[in-house]
Design an enzyme around this catalytic site. Structure first.
Site, PDB file in Angstrom:
ATOM      1  CG  ASP A   1      86.879  15.854 -25.168  1.00 41.52           C
ATOM      2  OD1 ASP A   1      85.738  16.106 -24.611  1.00 41.52           O
ATOM      3  OD2 ASP A   1      87.809  16.562 -25.577  1.00 41.52           O
TER       4      ASP A   1
ATOM      5  NE  ARG B   1      75.304  16.264 -20.968  1.00 39.04           N
ATOM      6  CZ  ARG B   1      76.105  16.930 -20.253  1.00 39.04           C
ATOM      7  NH1 ARG B   1      76.523  16.551 -19.182  1.00 39.04           N
ATOM      8  NH2 ARG B   1      76.890  17.886 -20.890  1.00 39.04           N
TER       9      ARG B   1
ATOM     10  CB  SER C   1      77.597  17.784 -16.004  1.00 32.07           C
ATOM     11  OG  SER C   1      77.219  18.821 -14.923  1.00 32.07           O
ATOM     12  CG  LEU C   2      81.426  13.899 -14.022  1.00 34.49           C
ATOM     13  CD1 LEU C   2      82.536  13.184 -14.547  1.00 34.49           C
ATOM     14  CD2 LEU C   2      81.158  13.144 -12.537  1.00 34.49           C
TER      15      LEU C   2
ATOM     16  CB  CYS D   1     119.339  48.863 -38.089  1.00 36.95           C
ATOM     17  SG  CYS D   1     118.679  48.323 -39.601  1.00 36.95           S
TER      18      CYS D   1
ATOM     19  CB  CYS E   1     116.589  44.155 -42.075  1.00 31.09           C
ATOM     20  SG  CYS E   1     117.581  45.427 -41.731  1.00 31.09           S
TER      21      CYS E   1
ATOM     22  CE  LYS F   1      87.438  18.709 -18.133  1.00 29.35           C
ATOM     23  NZ  LYS F   1      86.641  19.841 -18.054  1.00 29.35           N
TER      24      LYS F   1
ATOM     25  CE  LYS G   1      84.827  14.880 -17.834  1.00 24.51           C
ATOM     26  NZ  LYS G   1      84.561  15.433 -19.055  1.00 24.51           N
TER      27      LYS G   1
ATOM     28  CE1 TYR H   1      80.029  27.059 -23.459  1.00 22.71           C
ATOM     29  CE2 TYR H   1      80.854  25.527 -21.583  1.00 22.71           C
ATOM     30  CZ  TYR H   1      79.911  26.257 -22.369  1.00 22.71           C
ATOM     31  OH  TYR H   1      78.649  25.901 -21.936  1.00 22.71           O
ATOM     32  CG  ASP H   2      85.696  23.980 -19.304  1.00 23.07           C
ATOM     33  OD1 ASP H   2      84.835  23.822 -19.693  1.00 23.07           O
ATOM     34  OD2 ASP H   2      86.716  23.235 -19.302  1.00 23.07           O
TER      35      ASP H   2
ATOM     36  CB  CYS I   1     120.864  45.394 -39.178  1.00 30.01           C
ATOM     37  SG  CYS I   1     119.438  44.914 -37.977  1.00 30.01           S
TER      38      CYS I   1
ATOM     39  CB  CYS J   1     115.060  46.989 -39.914  1.00 30.71           C
ATOM     40  SG  CYS J   1     115.759  46.147 -38.674  1.00 30.71           S
TER      41      CYS J   1
ATOM     42  CD  GLU K   1      84.832   4.746 -14.938  1.00 29.39           C
ATOM     43  OE1 GLU K   1      84.123   5.008 -15.889  1.00 29.39           O
ATOM     44  OE2 GLU K   1      84.469   4.723 -13.786  1.00 29.39           O
TER      45      GLU K   1
ATOM     46  CE1 TYR L   1      78.848   8.172 -17.951  1.00 30.34           C
ATOM     47  CE2 TYR L   1      80.476   8.214 -19.794  1.00 30.34           C
ATOM     48  CZ  TYR L   1      79.183   8.706 -19.187  1.00 30.34           C
ATOM     49  OH  TYR L   1      78.757   9.777 -19.589  1.00 30.34           O
TER      50      TYR L   1
HETATM   51  S1  IVH Z   1      80.402   9.834 -15.120  1.00 28.50           S
HETATM   52  C1  IVH Z   1      76.850  12.084 -12.941  1.00 28.50           C
HETATM   53  N1  IVH Z   1      82.505   8.590 -16.427  1.00 28.50           N
HETATM   54  O1  IVH Z   1      82.081  13.569 -18.727  1.00 28.50           O
HETATM   55  C2  IVH Z   1      77.606  12.278 -14.257  1.00 28.50           C
HETATM   56  N2  IVH Z   1      81.374  10.600 -17.128  1.00 28.50           N
HETATM   57  O2  IVH Z   1      80.472  15.952 -17.323  1.00 28.50           O
HETATM   58  C3  IVH Z   1      78.151  10.873 -14.228  1.00 28.50           C
HETATM   59  N3  IVH Z   1      82.569  11.504 -19.235  1.00 28.50           N
HETATM   60  O3  IVH Z   1      79.415  14.181 -20.574  1.00 28.50           O
HETATM   61  C4  IVH Z   1      79.295  10.718 -15.516  1.00 28.50           C
HETATM   62  N4  IVH Z   1      83.830   9.567 -19.333  1.00 28.50           N
HETATM   63  O4  IVH Z   1      79.765  12.005 -20.841  1.00 28.50           O
HETATM   64  C5  IVH Z   1      81.609   9.594 -16.424  1.00 28.50           C
HETATM   65  N5  IVH Z   1      84.222   7.599 -17.312  1.00 28.50           N
HETATM   66  C6  IVH Z   1      83.434   8.827 -17.251  1.00 28.50           C
HETATM   67  C7  IVH Z   1      83.286   9.387 -18.233  1.00 28.50           C
HETATM   68  C8  IVH Z   1      82.319  10.701 -18.001  1.00 28.50           C
HETATM   69  C9  IVH Z   1      83.511  10.691 -19.808  1.00 28.50           C
HETATM   70  C10 IVH Z   1      81.783  12.432 -19.749  1.00 28.50           C
HETATM   71  C11 IVH Z   1      80.244  12.268 -19.651  1.00 28.50           C
HETATM   72  C12 IVH Z   1      79.825  13.673 -19.311  1.00 28.50           C
HETATM   73  C13 IVH Z   1      81.007  14.464 -18.753  1.00 28.50           C
HETATM   74  C14 IVH Z   1      80.738  14.821 -17.410  1.00 28.50           C
END
Ligand code: IVH
Length: 694
Positions: A124, A143, A89-90, A426, A441, A329, A122, A43-44, A446, A423, A120, A241
């Site tokens: 999923d 969200r 988002s980040l 051969c 085969c 990532k 990340k 997707y990314d 062969c 095959c 920290e 977080y």
């Molecule tokens: S900080 C301004 N900290 O990652 C955004 N996000 O695109 C601040 N996520 O869906 C987010 N672990 O839910 C932050 N330790 C962490 C995280 C975290 C997972 C997720 C978050 C968001 C996505 C960021």
């Protein structure tokens, strides 16, 4: 990804329209239905391509482009919650250079590069915002699109790690944000439970309940149940977080904020660390890259934040992403690429195995241009076609696999595939035994089979000829010097020195290796002959029965069946092999050359490469049966284990590995794919370290 820099505006328009529609389709599957068809990194990739096109042709940006919003509009099932402060988002960094660039940009605005950074994992899962009033949990929302989410308060109340009332002095009104997730072990158990329910439902003639694809979808699906009692039965947890908004004073640093929230009763991730600078962050990221499989929850990266929260307002945002934070990532374990064509490999016993020839793509840090496809049935089931965009996966050290096609990217030009009638090596018509799924085969001469046969003959566990590996076997066959396995013993130093790159010393060493192999014990020699269904264990039984190599020429299928452990199929295979004139000739020539072991018991010359190790095998292996793998372990001096425990030295994994792989990852047990395992038993790798107790 298409080369955006070479696109005309017209091409860019067509491609961006296509990408928008594909991405919107996947957004709906992901955000609304919790049923994604493609993995996140894929997707990314689509999003990155669209961003690149829109970056080069800004006039093509449309207000409804997925690049202009995050997530999806909330579903109508739940009440809508307007977020008082949007959930953003980040930005992502995939390389060290990108991380340094992020750091440099932040340093320019801060006016110094001497700022502290927190990291920290990340997780999923799914982002959730919780509102508290007078110390009580009053509202929880997803969200959604960042501005408006779904009110899932009642479902969140069932999650035990979300405090319903807070302790100590707390602000009058505030919001915290975090990730709701499901542990990997919880996910396994939950899916197993659904599986059990389905057995019952099947009996009652009811539709089966769908299984979840991964912990993330399971968490998202569980939070968005109509009935909170269903959510209550799901193993969900949440780590906070971030402090969203707050009426009242707040700490000046991120790490103190998290400590403050923890004191109120929130669960914050104990893996959060404070670093003096970027260099220290790099070390932590490297550490996570190695350790992440050990965690009981999925993480796809590491989140970096400036610790000084007073800088957050000053640094501000670029679009929807803060400058004061970013996500590093991990290299994706899954990528998409084009499947150019499907080819067929011919194994030692003639079995034909299809494999994918791919446009090279970097997956999990290594370039992949070929991947296994298992068998024709698997290709049919997954509807994989030549020309398809396919998802390619590499996990741990496992051989790359084709997970499946991305159906939404089909152009209509893809070609269905079927096993060739002849095959590829051969030209002999391919056969298929009723009882076996595999095609093979039937031509014993062969060339492809012969090369594989020679490779097998010289390998460890078989004749173990030092200096004669796969490449050399091919060279000898190609030069007409090893037309069959017995011809290896006709080789002279002069023959070898006529080959490119072989000098006197190399030739002498090889001849010495060949001479030494004449002393191999009988089970090794019988195993080396590559008789169908005769793995090392069967060869051992056979050796005890025969007593000499020559006796193989007199075997009788009925007598063979009297040996415990040898059934009618194996007996017929051995007797059939021994009757064929070309095989009888090989045995005679081997004996003439002095390969005449009388030692009926297998002995390892120098302990064997697996001496003292316990090895477990799981999943479907490609080039050997489970039994053969186990025999290789024994032949190498190792022990075969049934379950993965702390005492397991390593796990050999094939396709569709399940709970044993999960267990190995939890324990940090080393995982090897078939190829690495073969290399190891062939002595290509020095040693396997014992499992660490950490
Ligand atoms: S900080 C301004 N900290 O990652 C955004 N996000 O695109 C601040 N996520 O869906 C987010 N672990 O839910 C932050 N330790 C962490 C995280 C975290 C997972 C997720 C978050 C968001 C996505 C960021």
């Amino acid at each position: 990804m298409a080369d955006v820099s070479a696109m005309t505006q017209y091409e860019a328009r067509l491609r961006s329209e296509e990408l928008r529609s594909v991405i919107n389709y996947h957004n709906r599957l992901y955000y609304e239905l919790d049923r994604p068809e493609i993995p996140d990194p894929v997707y990314d990739e689509l999003m990155n391509e669209l961003r690149a096109i829109e970056g080069r042709f800004p006039e093509l940006i449309t207000p409804d482009s997925p690049t202009q919003r995050t997530g999806a509009a909330p579903l109508t099932t739940f009440d809508v919650v307007e977020h008082r402060v949007p959930l953003l988002s980040l930005s992502n960094c995939f390389t060290e250079a990108e991380l340094q660039a992020w750091h440099r940009r932040a340093a320019e605005r801060v006016g110094s590069d001497a700022f502290q950074i927190t990291t920290e994992p990340k997780i999923d899962g799914l982002a959730i915002a919780l509102v508290y009033e007078k110390g009580r949990f009053v509202q929880g929302a997803t969200r959604g699109d960042g501005f408006r989410g779904e009110n899932v308060t009642e479902n969140l109340r069932t999650i035990t790690t979300i405090p319903k009332t807070l302790t100590g002095e707390v602000p009058e009104q505030f919001e915290v944000r975090g990730e709701v997730y499901m542990s990997k072990s919880g996910f396994e158990l939950m899916n197993a439970g659904i599986g059990e329910q389905n057995i019952e439902r099947d009996r009652q003639g009811r539709r089966p309940l769908p299984l979840y694809a991964n912990p993330r979808n399971a968490a998202a699906g569980s939070v968005r149940q109509k009935d909170p009692s269903v959510t209550a039965g799901r193993p969900l947890a949440m780590y906070i977080y971030q402090l969203g908004w707050c009426d009242g004073p707040r700490p000046d640093s991120h790490h103190e904020t998290l400590q403050w929230l923890a004191a109120m009763g929130f669960a914050v991730n104990p893996e959060m660390r404070l670093h003096p600078g970027l260099e220290d962050v790099h070390k932590r990221i490297d550490w996570w890259g190695q350790q992440r499989e050990r965690l009981d929850y999925d993480i796809d990266g590491v989140v970096l934040k400036l610790d000084d929260t007073r800088e957050w307002d000053r640094l501000g945002y670029v679009g929807r992403e803060p400058r004061w934070a970013t996500a590093f990532k991990f290299p994706p374990q899954q990528r998409t690429t084009r499947l150019r064509k499907i080819e067929v490999n011919v194994g030692r016993t003639g079995v034909l195995t299809p494999f994918a020839v791919l446009e090279p793509v970097v997956v999990g840090g290594a370039t992949v241009s070929m991947a296994t496809l298992h068998n024709e049935g698997d290709i049919r089931r997954k509807d994989i076609r030549e020309g398809d965009t396919v998802i390619v996966q590499r996990a741990g050290e496992v051989i790359p696999q084709v997970v499946g096609p991305v159906l939404s990217l089909r152009t209509g030009e893809e070609r269905e595939w079927s096993m060739p009638a002849e095959c590829p090596a051969c030209g002999t018509a391919v056969s298929r035994e009723e009882s076996e799924a595999a095609y093979y085969c039937p031509n014993g001469s062969c060339p492809a089979q012969q090369i594989r046969m020679i490779e097998h003959f010289v390998s460890r566990g078989a004749m173990d000829i030092e200096g004669l590996g796969e490449r050399m076997a091919y060279t000898l066959f190609d030069a007409g010097l090893a037309t069959d396995v017995a011809a290896i013993y006709d080789l002279t130093a002069d023959n070898l020195m006529a080959l490119p790159g072989i000098k006197e010393k190399g030739a002498a060493n090889l001849i010495r290796g060949i001479e030494a192999s004449k002393q191999r014990p009988l089970p090794n020699v019988l195993f080396a002959l590559g008789i169908r269904h005769v793995g090392f264990e069967t060869a051992r039984l056979l050796a005890e029965h025969l007593g000499s190599l020559e006796a193989l020429l007199q075997v009788d299928a009925e007598k063979l069946q009297e040996i415990g452990g040898i059934g009618p199929v194996v007996a017929a295979s051995i007797a059939g092999w021994a009757q064929r004139p070309e095989n009888r000739d090989i045995v005679r020539r081997l004996v003439e050359h002095g390969v005449n072991p009388t030692q009926a018991r297998a002995v390892s010359a120098n302990g064997g490469p697996l001496e003292g190790l316990t090895v477990v095998v799981t999943g479907r292996l490609e080039t050997m049966s489970r039994g053969e793998a186990e025999e290789l372990i024994r032949a190498g001096g190792g022990k075969v284990g049934n379950a993965v425990t702390k005492g397991t030295s390593f796990l050999v994994v094939g396709a569709d590995a399940g709970s044993k792989l999960v267990k190995a990852q939890q324990l940090g047990t080393r995982v090897l794919d078939e190829e690495a395992f073969r290399r190891l038993v062939a002595g290509g790798e020095e040693s396997v370290e014992p499992p660490s107790s950490a």
